[in-house]
Design a protein around this motif. Structure first.
Motif, short mmCIF file in Angstrom:
data_model
loop_
_atom_site.label_atom_id
_atom_site.label_comp_id
_atom_site.label_asym_id
_atom_site.label_seq_id
_atom_site.Cartn_x
_atom_site.Cartn_y
_atom_site.Cartn_z
N ALA A 296 42.02 50.26 47.41
CA ALA A 296 41.22 49.04 47.27
C ALA A 296 40.20 49.17 46.15
N ALA A 297 39.59 50.35 46.04
CA ALA A 297 38.61 50.56 44.97
C ALA A 297 39.27 50.48 43.60
N LEU A 298 40.47 51.03 43.47
CA LEU A 298 41.21 50.91 42.20
C LEU A 298 41.54 49.46 41.90
N ALA A 299 41.96 48.72 42.93
CA ALA A 299 42.29 47.30 42.73
C ALA A 299 41.06 46.51 42.29
N THR A 300 39.91 46.81 42.90
CA THR A 300 38.67 46.11 42.53
C THR A 300 38.26 46.44 41.10
N ALA A 301 38.32 47.72 40.75
CA ALA A 301 37.91 48.14 39.40
C ALA A 301 38.84 47.55 38.33
N THR A 302 40.13 47.43 38.64
CA THR A 302 41.10 46.98 37.65
C THR A 302 41.19 45.46 37.57
N PHE A 303 41.24 44.81 38.73
CA PHE A 303 41.52 43.37 38.76
C PHE A 303 40.35 42.51 39.21
N GLY A 304 39.24 43.14 39.60
CA GLY A 304 38.11 42.36 40.09
C GLY A 304 37.52 41.45 39.04
N SER A 305 37.26 40.22 39.42
CA SER A 305 36.64 39.24 38.53
C SER A 305 35.96 38.18 39.38
N VAL A 306 35.13 37.38 38.74
CA VAL A 306 34.42 36.33 39.45
C VAL A 306 35.40 35.35 40.08
N SER A 307 36.47 35.01 39.36
CA SER A 307 37.42 34.02 39.86
C SER A 307 38.23 34.51 41.06
N ARG A 308 38.33 35.82 41.24
CA ARG A 308 39.15 36.37 42.33
C ARG A 308 38.33 36.76 43.56
N ARG A 309 37.04 36.51 43.53
CA ARG A 309 36.20 36.98 44.63
C ARG A 309 36.66 36.46 45.99
N GLY A 310 36.91 35.15 46.08
CA GLY A 310 37.31 34.56 47.36
C GLY A 310 38.61 35.14 47.88
N ALA A 311 39.60 35.28 47.00
CA ALA A 311 40.90 35.82 47.41
C ALA A 311 40.76 37.26 47.87
N PHE A 312 39.93 38.05 47.20
CA PHE A 312 39.75 39.45 47.58
C PHE A 312 39.07 39.55 48.96
N LEU A 313 38.08 38.71 49.21
CA LEU A 313 37.39 38.73 50.50
C LEU A 313 38.36 38.39 51.64
N ILE A 314 39.17 37.35 51.45
CA ILE A 314 40.12 36.93 52.50
C ILE A 314 41.20 37.99 52.71
N THR A 315 41.74 38.52 51.61
CA THR A 315 42.79 39.54 51.72
C THR A 315 42.25 40.79 52.41
N GLY A 316 41.03 41.17 52.09
CA GLY A 316 40.44 42.35 52.70
C GLY A 316 40.30 42.19 54.21
N ALA A 317 39.80 41.04 54.67
CA ALA A 317 39.66 40.82 56.11
C ALA A 317 41.02 40.80 56.80
#
Length: 431
Positions: A296-317
């Motif tokens: 998950a940390a690699l995914a955040t560092a590589t693909f994290g962006s302002v536009s993906r915040r909502g999708a990352f939060l939902i996918t994580g839960a």
């Protein structure tokens, strides 16, 4: 030649995306020091859990240890955040890391000489927690001093990468040391315990690991400071109340942490009671949790962006809820490891995204106090989640507790998904 060219292209991509914050020298030094220190910290944490469970046979002791470690941040975190906004953050972190080193040395000596009772160990870990109440918000607020704003999401992701690489490596080393100590103990004088020898070795190596981060911090110049007014400890709470969207992020973080992180305290009893296995399996489960978090940390560092915040939060839960439910059903080590990896992945995808959201939105003058609220949120989940989980195991058993934790995380997922759907279907404002 083609393979070599492909390899160079992949390395360049990693350098320019996943690890781009490392081009900043001071952050690179800090990153390197943290790698060693966090491995030692997780090694000690895993060793403590098994030592106390082995000595007492009580599944509540791991939860009491975690509460002693993080509870003081709930009580004193606002004060720690005020210090981070008032005084040089590098100096504060130097002080706290030195105090951690001294505490680890004392723990090593007392456990190694057989003086330490469970309650004395609990007191030492409680003192460690008081240090952490200052260290945690100071370290969180220190990162933006080391990288420009455009690289902050990446730096937060890399911090999670370091933390969760250590979560995978530290327990694995601890497990190896316990196994080795168990083989050596029969050849030592009567009364020597393999668990005590393994734990003492882990504590000593943790003490040594702090030297790496102290060396790194001494090589980082203190950022230029501007004179600041007296810092009100409540400024972080007031700021979040004035910005309800950020306040909601903190509340969801509290809920997910309260239902998710107690898996760490459940695992010792889960290993023995549901899987019928020993410390090697426990170490493997902890390492799987860390491996998922590392992904998950690699995914955040590589693909994290302002536009993906909502999708990352939902996918994580969603990933965390599914993994927790799977643990409740699992009866074999392979499936249990896969479920632990899903829990680790979901937790860190959510938490690293939520943390970077706050770091980007908060102005410098209140960052320490807002991040103290964040630290208090994570710590506040411990007395609720860990203690309830530890007690519930003695009443209902391991499986029902895991299903209850999965249900709580599932509720967070449904609320997030519902909010995202409502936002998508809301009519556009008419100009």
């Amino acid at each position: 030649m083609a393979l070599s060219r492909t390899g160079r292209r992949m390395l360049a991509t990693l350098r320019d995306t996943t690890f781009r914050s490392l081009r900043h020298r001071n952050y690179r030094r800090y990153f390197a020091g943290q790698i060693v220190s966090f491995v030692g910290t997780w090694m000690q944490s895993a060793a403590l859990m098994w030592l106390m469970y082995d000595r007492t046979g009580d599944p509540r002791w791991p939860s009491w240890l975690l509460v002693a470690q993080v509870g003081p941040t709930l009580a004193f975190g606002a004060w720690g955040g005020a210090l981070a906004d008032r005084y040089p953050k590098r100096t504060l972190v130097l002080f706290t890391q030195t105090a951690f080193l001294v505490n680890a040395v004392v723990l090593t000596v007392l456990v190694g000489t057989g003086v330490a009772t469970p309650y004395l160990v609990l007191a030492l870990i409680g003192f460690n927690g008081v240090i952490q109440a200052v260290d945690f918000p100071a370290r969180l607020a220190f990162v933006p001093d080391l990288v420009p704003k455009e690289d902050l999401i990446n730096a937060v992701g890399l911090n999670s990468l370091v933390f969760n690489s250590a979560r995978a490596i530290g327990p694995a080393i601890a497990g190896f040391l316990f196994v080795a100590a168990g083989k050596v103990a029969p050849h030592l004088p009567e009364g020597a315990s393999g668990v005590t020898i393994g734990a003492t070795t882990c504590f000593a190596l943790n003490a040594l690991s702090f030297l790496a981060v102290l060396r790194a911090l001494r090589r980082i110049p203190e950022p230029r400071r501007h004179e600041k007014p007296a810092a009100s400890p409540l400024a972080g709470v007031l700021y979040l109340r004035e910005h309800p969207a950020l306040g909601a992020v903190v509340l969801f973080t509290f809920a997910l942490s309260a239902f998710g992180w107690p898996v760490i305290t459940v695992l010792p009893a889960y290993t023995r009671l549901q899987l019928g296995l020993k410390e090697e399996a426990y170490s493997l489960l902890l390492s799987s949790l860390g491996a998922g978090a590392l992904g998950a940390a690699l995914a955040t560092a590589t693909f994290g962006s302002v536009s993906r915040r909502g999708a990352f939060l939902i996918t994580g839960a969603a990933a965390c809820a599914a993994g927790m439910a799977g643990l409740g059903f699992a009866q074999v080590i392979g499936l249990a490891c896969g479920c632990c990896a899903a829990v680790g992945f979901g937790m860190i995808l959510f938490l690293s995204t939520a943390q970077s959201t706050l770091q980007l939105a908060v102005p410098d003058e209140v960052r320490g106090r807002v991040m103290a609220v964040w630290a208090m949120t994570l710590s506040g989940s411990a007395p609720i989640g860990h203690l309830l989980a530890g007690h519930a195991i003695t009443v209902a058993g391991v499986g029902p507790v895991l299903f209850g934790m999965a249900a709580g995380i599932g509720a967070v997922f449904l609320l997030l998904a519902g909010m995202a759907l409502a936002r998508r279907n809301s009519p556009e404002p008419v100009s």
